[in-house]
Design an enzyme around this catalytic site. Structure first.
Site, mmCIF file in Angstrom:
data_model
loop_
_atom_site.group_PDB
_atom_site.id
_atom_site.type_symbol
_atom_site.label_atom_id
_atom_site.label_comp_id
_atom_site.label_asym_id
_atom_site.label_seq_id
_atom_site.Cartn_x
_atom_site.Cartn_y
_atom_site.Cartn_z
ATOM 1 N N GLU A 90 -3.596 3.348 12.848
ATOM 2 C CA GLU A 90 -2.499 2.468 12.469
ATOM 3 C C GLU A 90 -1.168 2.974 13.037
ATOM 4 O OE1 GLU A 90 -1.295 2.352 8.317
ATOM 5 O OE2 GLU A 90 -1.049 0.190 8.405
ATOM 6 N N ARG B 133 2.723 13.505 8.873
ATOM 7 C CA ARG B 133 3.354 12.310 9.448
ATOM 8 C C ARG B 133 4.596 12.685 10.241
ATOM 9 N NH1 ARG B 133 3.069 7.641 4.771
ATOM 10 N NH2 ARG B 133 0.923 8.048 4.173
HETATM 11 N N1 5AD Z 1 -4.189 7.687 -1.412
HETATM 12 C C1 5AD Z 1 -4.236 6.410 -1.841
HETATM 13 N N2 5AD Z 1 -3.208 5.554 -1.769
HETATM 14 C C2 5AD Z 1 -2.074 6.022 -1.243
HETATM 15 N N3 5AD Z 1 -0.883 5.417 -1.049
HETATM 16 C C3 5AD Z 1 -0.061 6.312 -0.469
HETATM 17 N N4 5AD Z 1 -0.683 7.488 -0.301
HETATM 18 C C4 5AD Z 1 -1.939 7.330 -0.775
HETATM 19 C C5 5AD Z 1 -3.061 8.175 -0.877
HETATM 20 N N5 5AD Z 1 -3.004 9.437 -0.460
HETATM 21 C C6 5AD Z 1 -0.599 4.036 -1.401
HETATM 22 C C7 5AD Z 1 0.370 3.870 -2.555
HETATM 23 C C8 5AD Z 1 0.854 2.462 -2.308
HETATM 24 C C9 5AD Z 1 0.856 2.347 -0.810
HETATM 25 C C10 5AD Z 1 2.205 2.445 -0.178
HETATM 26 O O1 5AD Z 1 0.039 3.414 -0.324
HETATM 27 O O2 5AD Z 1 -0.276 4.011 -3.786
HETATM 28 O O3 5AD Z 1 -0.075 1.530 -2.815
#
Ligand code: 5AD
Length: 473
Positions: A153, A86
């Site tokens: 996104e 990122r």
């Molecule tokens: N896989 C699944 N969910 C993720 N989140 C962030 N990184 C990942 C990932 N690699 C989710 C967090 C929160 C949101 C900000 O994004 O669990 O729900």
């Protein structure tokens, strides 16, 4: 800087890419799934498509994860990207990949490269979206396109202010302008890229009109570059009338400001704040998100999981979250009716607030410099900004019904009528329960923990904090 049809790239990233004609040919192959088609179908059916967040560092694990989630019925699957990628720290991501990929908190698509990206895209029948949080996602976008991914996104405001401490808006807005311009080029070749805008911002008590003003400005910037498909995401705040009105406002604002050449799809992010800790109550909130998405006319809902309070979910919990969100939007709950007059009232004021925020920026001339200037002066603002490039003078509070209001609108240029209504709505809440400012803010942020404790037997001992030590066992 290397160049891919106007998209300025890191030379090392560019050197690995296939040439533009190969990328275009792959994207145009018949049978390749594209997000825009799923979104159109969901809209026609009147039931939101469900999409999980998902991303792990290792390629084989990522493949397995997508394959494990697909049977749960998502309309679109995600490649959630790791933090190093990122921030364009591609070398660090590469080094971790060569060490232990489990140290990455998402899939480092740039390091894995477009060939592996295609392998992921071809492993499942549903389209993929790249979800990340990069103030400058140009390299990532190029690799995503080469991998055959047509849903991406981000935006120059929503992927900057909540995530980065000190990236000037001028930089992020112009980086995203190049991304959007390439979408315009692709649209002319018959490839529609779904550009999703992250209205969730800092995810903490975001007033709907702040979220919608930001995404509307990003949408205007995108359309000016030729973007033809926009997904506009709004974060579930927790008060259903307000949430439904906000989702409907995505469409009404698009009609008013964006013109007919762009398709606009509202997206609900299931509650992004401090999440209930018991599986039972967490699941209820996930179901409710699906229902709110349907009632608000959302095209897509991004699901949460019962593991949300504890971090990134495992595949089984994520699959269950997809199903729960879909069940919330299913016909068994079609009998549910909401107070339409109350939704209409909220919608009216949301539209008015957004107009008061956005129209002065539009009147100022050049859109991108107007956005920068407005954030500098606080005429555009977001609460709890991570970035020094937003003033963060806005103080949000919940009213007596849980709706998110402005306790202090900072320097936002609201009319007297808007400000009076906000004060009136909050006065009721304060009279009911006078508290210190800190107590009030804490309670507002931990809103669903208190509800959980009040509704669910056996949870009275749970502290009203999101300290991870307060785990439910
Ligand atoms: N896989 C699944 N969910 C993720 N989140 C962030 N990184 C990942 C990932 N690699 C989710 C967090 C929160 C949101 C900000 O994004 O669990 O729900």
């Amino acid at each position: 800087m290397a160049d891919l049809n106007g998209l300025e790239l890191d030379p090392q990233v560019a050197a690995e890419l296939p040439d533009w004609h190969d990328i275009l040919a792959y994207l145009r192959e018949p049978g390749r799934p594209h997000a825009v088609e799923v979104l159109r179908a969901a809209d026609a059916a009147g039931r939101p498509a469900v999409q999980p967040r998902c991303g792990v560092g290792g390629h084989d694990r990522m493949l397995a994860l997508l394959r494990e989630l697909e049977p749960a019925g998502p309309g679109i699957l995600s490649l959630t990207i790791d933090s190093h990628t990122r921030l364009r720290r591609f070398d660090t991501a590469r080094a971790l990949l060569d060490g232990d990929p489990a140290d990455l908190n998402g899939y480092p698509l740039v390091s894995h490269g477009w060939r592996r990206g295609r392998e992921l895209a071809e492993a499942v029948a549903v389209p993929l979206e790249v979800r990340h949080g990069s103030p400058d996602g140009r390299d990532l976008f190029a690799v995503a396109l080469a991998a055959g991914i047509t849903s991406f996104e981000g935006g120059g405001i929503g992927y900057n202010l909540p995530y980065s401490k000190n990236v000037p808006l001028a930089h992020s807005l112009r980086a995203w302008q190049q991304v959007d311009a390439l979408c315009g080029v692709l649209a002319e070749s018959g490839v529609v890229v779904d550009r999703e805008l992250f209205g969730t911002l800092t995810a903490v008590l975001v007033p709907p009109s702040v979220s919608l003003a930001v995404t509307l400005l990003e949408a205007l910037a995108a359309v000016a570059e030729g973007v033809r498909c926009l997904s506009v995401a709004y974060p579930q705040g927790g008060e259903v009338h307000q949430d439904i009105a906000a989702l409907r406002a995505v469409r009404s604002l698009a009609r008013r400001y964006l013109g007919p050449e762009v398709e606009v799809f509202p997206v609900l992010h299931e509650f992004m704040g401090v999440f209930p800790r018991t599986p039972d109550y967490a699941n209820l909130l996930i179901l409710q998100g699906g229902l709110v998405a349907r009632l608000g006319g959302a095209t897509k809902v991004i699901n949460k999981t019962v593991q949300e309070a504890y971090g990134i979910p495992d595949a089984a919990a994520n699959a269950a979250g997809i199903r729960s969100a879909a069940l919330g939007a299913s016909d068994l709950l079609d009998f549910v009716r909401i107070d339409e007059a109350r939704v209409a009232e909220e919608l009216h004021w949301i539209e008015r607030e957004v107009a008061e925020l956005v129209e002065p920026v539009l009147a100022a001339g050049d859109l991108l410099t107007g956005i920068e200037a407005a954030f500098r002066s606080g005429r555009l603002d977001i609460p709890f900004s991570a970035s020094i490039h937003a003033r963060s003078l806005v103080v949000p509070r919940r009213d007596g019904d849980g709706a998110i209001r402005y306790a202090d609108a900072g320097a936002l240029p609201f009319s007297g009528a808007v400000l009076r209504r906000q004060a009136d709505l909050l006065r009721g809440a304060e009279n009911a329960r006078p508290r210190s400012l800190v107590e009030a803010a804490t309670a507002d942020i931990h809103y669903f923990l208190e509800k959980e404790r009040r509704s669910l037997p056996g949870t009275a001992h749970l502290p009203l904090t999101d300290d991870p030590r307060s785990r439910y066992r």
